[in-house]
Design an enzyme around this catalytic site. Structure first.
Site, PDB file in Angstrom:
ATOM      1  CG  ASP A   1      -4.146  13.524  -1.523  1.00  0.00           C
ATOM      2  OD1 ASP A   1      -4.935  12.752  -0.960  1.00  0.00           O
ATOM      3  OD2 ASP A   1      -4.455  14.669  -1.890  1.00  0.00           O
ATOM      4  CB  ALA A   2      -2.028  14.417  -6.897  1.00  0.00           C
ATOM      5  CE1 TYR A   3      -1.287   6.730 -10.716  1.00  0.00           C
ATOM      6  CE2 TYR A   3      -1.953   5.537  -8.745  1.00  0.00           C
ATOM      7  CZ  TYR A   3      -1.669   5.557 -10.103  1.00  0.00           C
ATOM      8  OH  TYR A   3      -1.784   4.402 -10.841  1.00  0.00           O
TER       9      TYR A   3
ATOM     10  CE  LYS B   1      -1.162   0.561   0.970  1.00  0.00           C
ATOM     11  NZ  LYS B   1       0.000   1.312   0.467  1.00  0.00           N
TER      12      LYS B   1
ATOM     13  NE  ARG C   1       2.881  -4.528  -5.935  1.00  0.00           N
ATOM     14  CZ  ARG C   1       2.307  -3.992  -4.857  1.00  0.00           C
ATOM     15  NH1 ARG C   1       1.607  -4.755  -4.045  1.00  0.00           N
ATOM     16  NH2 ARG C   1       2.445  -2.718  -4.588  1.00  0.00           N
TER      17      ARG C   1
ATOM     18  CB  CYS D   1      22.504  40.581  11.043  1.00  0.00           C
ATOM     19  SG  CYS D   1      21.042  40.353  12.093  1.00  0.00           S
TER      20      CYS D   1
ATOM     21  CB  CYS E   1      20.962  40.857  16.933  1.00  0.00           C
ATOM     22  SG  CYS E   1      20.038  40.983  15.391  1.00  0.00           S
TER      23      CYS E   1
END
EC number: 6.5.1.2
Length: 700
Positions: A48-50, A127, A148, A426, A448
């Site tokens: 997304d950033a790219y 895709k 590619r 714990c 507990c």
């Protein structure tokens, strides 16, 4: 990762490139990120950033055409960051992107203007989020595998032949041709790859895409891990039979994929999202929404949907640019994974005493929501993933799924990261920890978190004890009147309640009446109230419906427990052990008069009978039913849990999500996305009134 241009106005939220210096820096950043990704399967930027960076570069270049730098990634395959040494017979291009239905409509109109006519038909396919490769077959035998690269030449990765599922060494016919497609890792393959990689001293991969890219290129490793191939194209090679070559060049894309599958090549046709052919732009958008709706259920990653002109004639008329064909486009989906920082790990104790780690993250926007926490499952999961505090981590989120950390992005470490401290006692009560299982547990177990355990049992979807909320449970526990669930039914008295603060005669009598009513709840509710690990409301119903009685459940060994739908070997072992641990509580509840049978259910015919018992007979037998929206009419007062109980009493199976396996959707008022998805999949719909008629004999 794909270098991308768009065909319309760029959405907000892009990096600001105010001048030529900022533009030049953005180009350098994009080139470095692309090089790291395509050459080593790693990157400082998530997809997304790219994408946002390259789209900002595109905007700047559109506004300043005289300043375009020669190494800009916007018109180059793989961002211009890689070179290959094996020439492609036909350029292996990338795809341009669109990000909305409006952008696609604009792109489609531009394509039709270019070819001078309407596109005859569109092919809509997922895709796949992997690495594009070209597989060359000579007389049916796989002889070479090439990435590619820069689109004109790629890297020879033929050493990986034989390790990629769906890419056969030998086709079913002795044909000479090239198969193009995507190599990826499924979610299961990714988990296995990281297990093997860390066992051999390597850093875990950040995500399945990077894992596939790195694994495909790796040579001389002491181990191999599986990958999966999905084909998306066929083309002739020198030496291809002339008749076959002509057929490949003239065939529609859908027909090519049918040929590929017939030769033994894996294609999306074998998945939940096979390619479909439609004739209008509106139908394309509908199919995009349908595939996007299935994204979270897929066993492999997709980051968009590919839309292409299906017919070869339309493709030829459109032609191609230097980096992308003009007849195909990628409809990108919102990112479901981002890189962010792991700030801390919290250790929370559940009602059964399970000690669960939770990651605290630097807030990051993923799939439309801000994510600040992610699941870490258990301490072994932290160790296996090699996580450190301060790590940059890849966080994944899809649909309603709880965000999870896939792995640290190890190449971004600075040396300031710190080990994660595991608790020695714990965190809730300070008792010892049972570490014999992957999921750690307080040695006191349910005691507990006694308040949480009893409040859960009293909840609406369990024993439905009105008037016994969290505050009242705290009061009972602190007064020493309740030390476990059975105490509510065989020790607690009216006089004891009257002696508590803020408990008058009316509230006391109401609570005593609610406790009496709880004795009549069915076995499935009692089982759920016990909080058996590995079960919940739905699983408790399935177990109760299968065995019919508590005696039947307690008599079942792990093998018999596995006959219940959805219970595997490990879960069966845990459930059987939990029931043995709860034996005293179960005996006391039975003695106090709580129901230990499931209405309408009959036990299995014999101990070794693997078939589901006759309890599953009914009007919904064999049906998987989903309920959405507000119920009306005879169903108006039923909670969602009560609706699910009704479905299973009538022989069906309840589910919370719509998929291709859904048989029926009960759509009430306000039904939205689930109804739309069901309609797109052709699933039968029923109104609440129609459904009430179907199950009238079970409404009771």
């Amino acid at each position: 990762m794909n270098s991308m241009t768009t065909t319309s106005a760029v959405p907000s939220g892009l990096p600001a490139l105010s001048d030529s210096a900022a533009y030049a820096q953005a180009v350098r950043d994009a080139r470095r990120a692309a090089a790291a990704y395509y050459e080593g399967g790693t990157s400082a930027l998530d997809d997304d950033a790219y994408d946002r960076l390259v789209r900002a570069i595109t905007v700047y270049e559109t506004e300043h055409p005289d300043e375009v730098l020669p190494d800009s990634p916007t018109d180059k395959v793989a961002g211009g960051a890689v070179e290959g040494d094996v020439p492609h017979t036909v350029p292996m291009l990338s795809l341009d992107n669109v990000f909305s239905g409006e952008e696609f409509t604009t792109w489609a109109a531009s394509l039709e203007r270019r070819i001078g006519r309407e596109v005859t038909s569109w092919n809509v396919s997922p895709k796949l989020d992997g690495l594009a490769v070209a597989a060359r077959y000579q007389e049916g035998r796989l002889t070479r595998l090439v990435t590619r690269g820069d689109g004109t030449a790629g890297e020879d990765v033929s050493h990986a032949i034989g390790t990629v599922e769906g890419l056969p060494d030998l086709l079913t016919e002795p044909v000479t041709l090239e198969v193009r497609g995507e190599v990826l890792m499924t979610a299961a393959q990714f988990e296995y790859a990281n297990e093997v990689r860390t066992e051999h001293g390597g850093d875990p991969f950040a995500n399945p895409r990077n894992a596939a890219a790195g694994t495909l290129r790796a040579k001389d490793r002491a181990y191999t891990v599986p990958m999966t191939f999905f084909g998306y194209g066929l083309l002739p090679l020198p030496g291809t039979d002339a008749t076959l070559a002509a057929e490949l060049q003239e065939a529609a894309h859908g027909a090519l994929m049918d040929r590929a599958a017939a030769w033994g090549v894996n294609t999306p046709a074998s998945t939940q999202v096979p390619g479909v052919v439609v004739t209008t732009v509106e139908q394309v958008v509908e199919q995009v929404e349908r595939i996007a709706g299935l994204r979270a259920e897929l066993p492999f990653g997709i980051d968009g949907i590919v839309v292409k002109a299906d017919l070869a004639a339309d493709q030829r008329a459109a032609g191609s640019g230097t980096r992308a064909p003009r007849w195909a486009v990628a409809f990108k989906l919102p990112a479901v994974e981002k890189i962010t920082r792991l700030l801390d790990v919290e250790w929370n104790v559940g009602r059964t005493g399970i000690i669960a780690p939770r990651a605290v993250l630097e807030p990051v926007e993923i799939d439309g929501s801000t994510v600040t926490y992610a699941t870490l499952h258990n301490p072994a999961d932290i160790t296996r993933r090699g996580l450190l505090l301060g790590d940059q981590v890849m966080v994944y989120k899809a649909g309603d799924i709880i965000p999870r950390i896939e792995a640290p992005v190890a190449h971004l470490r600075t040396g300031d990261e710190r080990e994660i401290a595991f608790p020695a006692a714990c965190p809730q009560c300070g008792s010892g920890i049972d570490t014999s299982e992957q999921r750690w547990r307080c040695e006191r177990g349910r005691n507990c978190h006694l308040v949480a355990s009893i409040a859960y049992a009293a909840g609406r979807d369990q024993l439905d004890i009105e008037g016994l909320g969290h505050t009242r449970v705290v009061q009972l526990v602190e007064a020493g009147l309740v030390t476990g669930l059975p105490d509510l039914f065989d020790r607690l008295t009216r006089e004891q309640l009257l002696g508590l603060e803020r408990m008058g005669e009316t509230s006391t009598d109401n609570l005593m009446a609610a406790l009496e009513a709880a004795r009549k709840q069915p076995l499935s509710r009692v089982l759920c109230a016990l909080g058996v690990r590995g079960t919940g409301r739905s699983m408790s119903r399935r177990i109760a419906r299968y065995f019919a009685t508590m005696d039947g459940i307690r008599a079942a060994d792990a093998e018999a427990m596995q006959r219940v739908d959805g219970i595997g070997a490990e879960k069966a072992r845990v459930i059987v052990a939990e029931l043995a641990e709860l034996a005293d509580q179960i005996d006391r509840l039975a003695a106090a008069g709580l129901s230990m049978t499931e209405p309408g259910a009959t036990p299995p015919a014999a101990d070794d009978d693997p078939e589901t018992p006759g309890a599953d007979a009914g009007p919904l037998a064999g049906l998987k039913v989903v309920v959405t929206g507000a119920m009306t009419g005879p169903l108006e007062q039923l909670s969602r849990n009560q609706m699910n109980e009704l479905i299973e009493r009538a022989g069906g199976k309840s589910s919370g999500s719509v998929s291709k396996n859904t048989s029926l959707l009960v759509a009430g008022e306000g039904a939205g996305a689930k109804r739309a998805k069901a309609e797109s999949l052709g699933i039968r719909l029923a109104t609440p009134d129609e459904f009430a008629v179907m199950v009238a004999d079970f409404l009771g």
